[in-house]
Design a protein around this motif. Structure first.
Motif, PDB file in Angstrom:
ATOM      1  N   GLU A   1      10.461  32.534  -2.020  1.00  0.00           N
ATOM      2  CA  GLU A   1      11.159  31.669  -1.069  1.00  0.00           C
ATOM      3  C   GLU A   1      12.339  32.387  -0.428  1.00  0.00           C
ATOM      4  OE1 GLU A   1      10.042  27.608  -3.542  1.00  0.00           O
ATOM      5  OE2 GLU A   1      11.925  28.673  -3.938  1.00  0.00           O
ATOM      6  N   LEU A   2      13.085  33.162  -1.222  1.00  0.00           N
ATOM      7  CA  LEU A   2      14.227  33.899  -0.680  1.00  0.00           C
ATOM      8  C   LEU A   2      13.767  34.973   0.310  1.00  0.00           C
ATOM      9  CD1 LEU A   2      17.289  34.193  -0.667  1.00  0.00           C
ATOM     10  CD2 LEU A   2      17.067  35.802  -2.577  1.00  0.00           C
ATOM     11  N   ILE A   3      12.665  35.653  -0.003  1.00  0.00           N
ATOM     12  CA  ILE A   3      12.120  36.643   0.927  1.00  0.00           C
ATOM     13  C   ILE A   3      11.711  35.954   2.234  1.00  0.00           C
ATOM     14  CG2 ILE A   3      10.154  38.195   1.350  1.00  0.00           C
ATOM     15  CD1 ILE A   3      10.346  38.963  -1.658  1.00  0.00           C
ATOM     16  N   GLU A   4      11.091  34.784   2.127  1.00  0.00           N
ATOM     17  CA  GLU A   4      10.698  34.039   3.329  1.00  0.00           C
ATOM     18  C   GLU A   4      11.925  33.581   4.115  1.00  0.00           C
ATOM     19  OE1 GLU A   4       8.155  32.988   6.167  1.00  0.00           O
ATOM     20  OE2 GLU A   4       7.612  34.033   4.319  1.00  0.00           O
ATOM     21  N   MET A   5      12.991  33.204   3.430  1.00  0.00           N
ATOM     22  CA  MET A   5      14.240  32.845   4.109  1.00  0.00           C
ATOM     23  C   MET A   5      14.796  34.049   4.858  1.00  0.00           C
ATOM     24  SD  MET A   5      15.889  30.449   1.104  1.00  0.00           S
ATOM     25  CE  MET A   5      17.498  30.215   1.845  1.00  0.00           C
ATOM     26  N   TYR A   6      14.695  35.233   4.245  1.00  0.00           N
ATOM     27  CA  TYR A   6      15.138  36.453   4.927  1.00  0.00           C
ATOM     28  C   TYR A   6      14.287  36.693   6.176  1.00  0.00           C
ATOM     29  CZ  TYR A   6      16.041  41.306   6.015  1.00  0.00           C
ATOM     30  OH  TYR A   6      16.351  42.457   6.693  1.00  0.00           O
ATOM     31  N   ASN A   7      12.969  36.532   6.041  1.00  0.00           N
ATOM     32  CA  ASN A   7      12.069  36.746   7.183  1.00  0.00           C
ATOM     33  C   ASN A   7      12.308  35.742   8.308  1.00  0.00           C
ATOM     34  OD1 ASN A   7      10.839  38.905   5.878  1.00  0.00           O
ATOM     35  ND2 ASN A   7       9.221  37.637   5.011  1.00  0.00           N
ATOM     36  N   GLN A   8      12.775  34.552   7.968  1.00  0.00           N
ATOM     37  CA  GLN A   8      13.017  33.511   8.969  1.00  0.00           C
ATOM     38  C   GLN A   8      14.516  33.253   9.194  1.00  0.00           C
ATOM     39  OE1 GLN A   8      10.592  29.931   8.857  1.00  0.00           O
ATOM     40  NE2 GLN A   8       9.109  30.928   7.487  1.00  0.00           N
ATOM     41  N   GLN A   9      15.348  34.253   8.883  1.00  0.00           N
ATOM     42  CA  GLN A   9      16.793  34.038   8.960  1.00  0.00           C
ATOM     43  C   GLN A   9      17.275  33.695  10.364  1.00  0.00           C
ATOM     44  OE1 GLN A   9      19.373  37.573   8.345  1.00  0.00           O
ATOM     45  NE2 GLN A   9      17.448  38.708   8.177  1.00  0.00           N
ATOM     46  N   ASP A  10      16.602  34.202  11.412  1.00  0.00           N
ATOM     47  CA  ASP A  10      17.018  33.862  12.773  1.00  0.00           C
ATOM     48  C   ASP A  10      16.760  32.384  13.068  1.00  0.00           C
ATOM     49  OD1 ASP A  10      17.890  36.447  13.269  1.00  0.00           O
ATOM     50  OD2 ASP A  10      15.987  37.072  14.152  1.00  0.00           O
ATOM     51  N   LYS A  11      15.666  31.852  12.569  1.00  0.00           N
ATOM     52  CA  LYS A  11      15.337  30.431  12.744  1.00  0.00           C
ATOM     53  C   LYS A  11      16.270  29.556  11.920  1.00  0.00           C
ATOM     54  CE  LYS A  11      11.880  26.952  11.807  1.00  0.00           C
ATOM     55  NZ  LYS A  11      10.897  26.539  10.867  1.00  0.00           N
ATOM     56  N   ILE A  12      16.517  29.953  10.677  1.00  0.00           N
ATOM     57  CA  ILE A  12      17.338  29.159   9.763  1.00  0.00           C
ATOM     58  C   ILE A  12      18.814  29.244  10.148  1.00  0.00           C
ATOM     59  CG2 ILE A  12      18.080  28.889   7.360  1.00  0.00           C
ATOM     60  CD1 ILE A  12      15.288  30.073   6.587  1.00  0.00           C
TER      61      ILE A  12
ATOM     62  N   TYR B   1      21.659  15.371   6.376  1.00  0.00           N
ATOM     63  CA  TYR B   1      20.456  15.975   5.799  1.00  0.00           C
ATOM     64  C   TYR B   1      19.482  16.399   6.898  1.00  0.00           C
ATOM     65  CZ  TYR B   1      15.991  16.331   3.373  1.00  0.00           C
ATOM     66  OH  TYR B   1      14.786  16.774   2.920  1.00  0.00           O
ATOM     67  N   GLU B   2      19.260  15.521   7.873  1.00  0.00           N
ATOM     68  CA  GLU B   2      18.308  15.808   8.946  1.00  0.00           C
ATOM     69  C   GLU B   2      18.766  16.932   9.860  1.00  0.00           C
ATOM     70  OE1 GLU B   2      16.255  11.497   9.718  1.00  0.00           O
ATOM     71  OE2 GLU B   2      18.370  11.737  10.271  1.00  0.00           O
ATOM     72  N   LYS B   3      20.061  17.216   9.870  1.00  0.00           N
ATOM     73  CA  LYS B   3      20.596  18.294  10.703  1.00  0.00           C
ATOM     74  C   LYS B   3      20.383  19.674  10.072  1.00  0.00           C
ATOM     75  CE  LYS B   3      24.260  15.410  12.611  1.00  0.00           C
ATOM     76  NZ  LYS B   3      25.719  15.160  12.617  1.00  0.00           N
ATOM     77  N   LEU B   4      20.087  19.703   8.778  1.00  0.00           N
ATOM     78  CA  LEU B   4      19.903  20.983   8.092  1.00  0.00           C
ATOM     79  C   LEU B   4      18.621  21.658   8.556  1.00  0.00           C
ATOM     80  CD1 LEU B   4      20.927  19.966   4.459  1.00  0.00           C
ATOM     81  CD2 LEU B   4      22.287  21.255   6.121  1.00  0.00           C
ATOM     82  N   PRO B   5      18.634  23.006   8.644  1.00  0.00           N
ATOM     83  CA  PRO B   5      17.435  23.719   9.100  1.00  0.00           C
ATOM     84  C   PRO B   5      16.304  23.667   8.083  1.00  0.00           C
ATOM     85  CG  PRO B   5      19.114  25.269   8.382  1.00  0.00           C
ATOM     86  CD  PRO B   5      19.746  23.907   8.357  1.00  0.00           C
ATOM     87  N   THR B   6      15.088  23.887   8.564  1.00  0.00           N
ATOM     88  CA  THR B   6      13.913  23.902   7.703  1.00  0.00           C
ATOM     89  C   THR B   6      13.155  25.205   7.885  1.00  0.00           C
ATOM     90  OG1 THR B   6      12.498  22.890   9.388  1.00  0.00           O
ATOM     91  CG2 THR B   6      13.589  21.395   7.834  1.00  0.00           C
ATOM     92  N   PHE B   7      12.308  25.514   6.914  1.00  0.00           N
ATOM     93  CA  PHE B   7      11.341  26.600   7.060  1.00  0.00           C
ATOM     94  C   PHE B   7      10.101  26.219   6.276  1.00  0.00           C
ATOM     95  CE2 PHE B   7      13.310  27.879   3.074  1.00  0.00           C
ATOM     96  CZ  PHE B   7      12.319  28.535   2.368  1.00  0.00           C
ATOM     97  N   ASN B   8       8.987  26.832   6.637  1.00  0.00           N
ATOM     98  CA  ASN B   8       7.712  26.572   5.973  1.00  0.00           C
ATOM     99  C   ASN B   8       7.292  27.819   5.222  1.00  0.00           C
ATOM    100  OD1 ASN B   8       7.262  23.906   7.039  1.00  0.00           O
ATOM    101  ND2 ASN B   8       6.964  24.906   9.002  1.00  0.00           N
ATOM    102  N   HIS B   9       6.714  27.587   4.041  1.00  0.00           N
ATOM    103  CA  HIS B   9       6.243  28.698   3.216  1.00  0.00           C
ATOM    104  C   HIS B   9       5.121  28.198   2.316  1.00  0.00           C
ATOM    105  CE1 HIS B   9       6.239  32.256   0.733  1.00  0.00           C
ATOM    106  NE2 HIS B   9       6.551  31.542  -0.340  1.00  0.00           N
ATOM    107  N   ASP B  10       3.996  28.873   2.365  1.00  0.00           N
ATOM    108  CA  ASP B  10       2.830  28.519   1.538  1.00  0.00           C
ATOM    109  C   ASP B  10       2.469  27.037   1.622  1.00  0.00           C
ATOM    110  OD1 ASP B  10       2.310  31.080   0.704  1.00  0.00           O
ATOM    111  OD2 ASP B  10       3.301  30.884  -1.235  1.00  0.00           O
ATOM    112  N   GLY B  11       2.523  26.481   2.822  1.00  0.00           N
ATOM    113  CA  GLY B  11       2.128  25.095   3.023  1.00  0.00           C
ATOM    114  C   GLY B  11       3.172  24.058   2.694  1.00  0.00           C
ATOM    115  N   ALA B  12       4.330  24.479   2.221  1.00  0.00           N
ATOM    116  CA  ALA B  12       5.406  23.538   1.889  1.00  0.00           C
ATOM    117  C   ALA B  12       6.512  23.639   2.940  1.00  0.00           C
ATOM    118  CB  ALA B  12       5.981  23.836   0.507  1.00  0.00           C
ATOM    119  N   THR B  13       7.231  22.540   3.126  1.00  0.00           N
ATOM    120  CA  THR B  13       8.379  22.510   4.028  1.00  0.00           C
ATOM    121  C   THR B  13       9.645  22.430   3.185  1.00  0.00           C
ATOM    122  OG1 THR B  13       7.092  21.371   5.716  1.00  0.00           O
ATOM    123  CG2 THR B  13       9.486  21.259   5.922  1.00  0.00           C
ATOM    124  N   TYR B  14      10.599  23.287   3.522  1.00  0.00           N
ATOM    125  CA  TYR B  14      11.859  23.367   2.780  1.00  0.00           C
ATOM    126  C   TYR B  14      13.023  23.028   3.696  1.00  0.00           C
ATOM    127  CZ  TYR B  14       9.144  26.147  -0.547  1.00  0.00           C
ATOM    128  OH  TYR B  14       8.215  26.584  -1.454  1.00  0.00           O
TER     129      TYR B  14
END
Length: 157
Positions: free
Chosen positions: A82-93, A32-45
């Motif tokens: 959230e999906l749009i934010e995942m697209y915007n952060q796809q290089d990080k994720i 679980y901890e190895k999975l990537p994260t992203f932040n959106h509207d103050g939440a961590t996913y």
């Protein structure tokens, strides 16, 4: 001779002990901890790996809702924002396939919002269509998400 062998053995044992104590114990991360994260509207996913195969909307939703890693349940399909934010952060994720991804957001006609990670386009796509007596469902990728922290929302009265 036995005294020298004893001294050599004790010296080697001492060296191993010093090395073992001085080395920091490396923490092992859970899957679980190895999975990537992203932040959106103050939440961590937390983001699960992409489905290996394309799924129709209902199978994708079921896949997300039943996803579990390291005992963590409560995963879901991302919504439109959230999906749009995942697209915007796809290089990080990382880990996205070239192709379209489902979101859980649907419009009044029942179409689901989809983002193409290969073309960069998005929109509401039909879930499928009827061909004579058969139902044909479109199939796209999906990435389950888990909300780790929700922002505290204060409502003014």
């Amino acid at each position: 001779m036995k005294k020298i062998e004893f001294i050599i053995a004790m010296t080697i044992a001492t060296i191993f002990l010093i090395v073992a104590v001085s080395c920091k114990k490396e923490e092992k991360l859970s899957d679980y901890e190895k999975l990537p994260t992203f932040n959106h509207d103050g939440a961590t996913y937390r983001v699960a790996p992409s489905s290996a195969v394309k799924l129709d909307f209902y199978a994708a939703k079921d896949y997300c809702e039943h996803y579990s890693v390291s005992g963590t349940t409560g995963w879901r399909m991302p919504n439109r924002a959230e999906l749009i934010e995942m697209y915007n952060q796809q290089d990080k994720i990382g880990g996205f396939y070239d192709g379209e991804y489902w979101s859980e957001t649907r419009n009044s006609e029942g179409d689901a919002f989809v983002v193409s990670f290969s073309a960069g386009s998005s929109g509401y796509y039909e879930l499928g269509y009827r061909y004579y007596s058969d139902s044909i469902y479109f199939k796209y990728y999906v990435r389950p998400i888990f909300v780790e922290s929700n922002p505290i929302v204060v409502v003014d009265e």
